[in-house]
Design a protein around this motif. Structure first.
Motif, PDB file in Angstrom:
ATOM      1  N   THR A  82       2.171 -26.699  34.695  1.00 42.23           N
ATOM      2  CA  THR A  82       1.970 -25.270  34.960  1.00 42.23           C
ATOM      3  C   THR A  82       2.473 -24.870  36.346  1.00 42.23           C
ATOM      4  O   THR A  82       2.821 -23.709  36.559  1.00 42.23           O
ATOM      5  N   SER A  85       6.243 -24.221  35.737  1.00 43.46           N
ATOM      6  CA  SER A  85       6.505 -23.026  34.930  1.00 43.46           C
ATOM      7  C   SER A  85       6.157 -21.746  35.681  1.00 43.46           C
ATOM      8  O   SER A  85       6.896 -20.764  35.612  1.00 43.46           O
ATOM      9  N   SER A  86       5.059 -21.746  36.432  1.00 39.69           N
ATOM     10  CA  SER A  86       4.698 -20.526  37.173  1.00 39.69           C
ATOM     11  C   SER A  86       5.736 -20.219  38.250  1.00 39.69           C
ATOM     12  O   SER A  86       6.128 -19.068  38.434  1.00 39.69           O
ATOM     13  N   LYS A  89       8.966 -18.914  36.541  1.00 35.82           N
ATOM     14  CA  LYS A  89       8.788 -17.547  36.032  1.00 35.82           C
ATOM     15  C   LYS A  89       8.843 -16.544  37.184  1.00 35.82           C
ATOM     16  O   LYS A  89       9.469 -15.480  37.067  1.00 35.82           O
ATOM     17  N   GLY A 145       1.509 -19.553  34.533  1.00 38.34           N
ATOM     18  CA  GLY A 145       1.776 -20.494  33.464  1.00 38.34           C
ATOM     19  C   GLY A 145       0.534 -21.299  33.126  1.00 38.34           C
ATOM     20  O   GLY A 145      -0.211 -21.683  34.027  1.00 38.34           O
ATOM     21  N   ASP A 153      -0.917 -15.043  29.911  1.00 40.61           N
ATOM     22  CA  ASP A 153      -0.291 -15.214  31.221  1.00 40.61           C
ATOM     23  C   ASP A 153       0.006 -13.845  31.844  1.00 40.61           C
ATOM     24  O   ASP A 153      -0.220 -13.625  33.033  1.00 40.61           O
TER      25      ASP A 153
END
Length: 173
Positions: A82, A85-86, A89, A145, A153
């Motif tokens: 996570t 992914s965060s 993004k 994420g 989210d």
């Protein structure tokens, strides 16, 4: 010869002073809005709290205007993936200046745009990322994420945007 060199140096100095004091050139200098660290930390915490209250363990990243991480938080129990992914993004939303879900849907509808997903290793076309716009200017991006679905989210990221008093607050679609 030294007298000529002295004259050249004086001429260059005089031209430099005139050029730097010219107000037309001064107008070329732009000002840039900066996302304050303390406010970024408060916003990231608001996103983590919103997801926690909804029963999700996530990571939140906020990047500055250049796409560099300003703040990143990983909730207790959130998976290690996570974090990446965060961050990706947040980078994507900042770089592309719109929600990551919008681009994910665009690429799905128009396969010829699939190259967007491979522009560089930081791009992630998956919902949960929004640009941070203040005064009409993109000053960064936020990414969340780890929730079981991009709509969750996005709700958490929207909580952070409210703390930032960003121009656009996005609602999950």
């Amino acid at each position: 010869m030294t007298n000529k060199l002295h004259q050249v140096v004086l001429s260059i100095s005089a031209l430099s002073i005139c050029a730097l004091s010219n107000p037309v050139w001064a107008q070329d200098l732009s000002t840039q809005k900066i996302l304050p660290l303390e406010l970024s930390a408060q916003a990231a915490m608001a996103a983590v709290k919103k997801c926690h209250d909804d029963g999700f363990k996530v990571s939140v990243a906020i990047v500055d205007q250049s796409g560099l991480v300003k703040v990143q938080l990983k909730a207790d129990g959130a998976g290690p993936h996570t974090l990446d992914s965060s961050r990706r993004k947040a980078y994507t939303a900042n770089s592309l200046r719109d929600s990551t879900q919008k681009y994910a849907m665009l690429v799905a509808q128009k396969p010829e745009l699939q190259g967007l997903a491979r522009m560089n290793e930081n791009i992630l076309l998956l919902g949960g990322g929004f640009p941070i716009k203040i005064g009409g200017e993109v000053v960064g991006g936020i990414g969340v994420g780890g929730a079981p679905g991009i709509q969750f989210d996005e709700v958490c990221a929207s909580a952070a945007l409210k703390v930032l008093k960003a121009d656009d607050t996005f609602e999950s679609k």
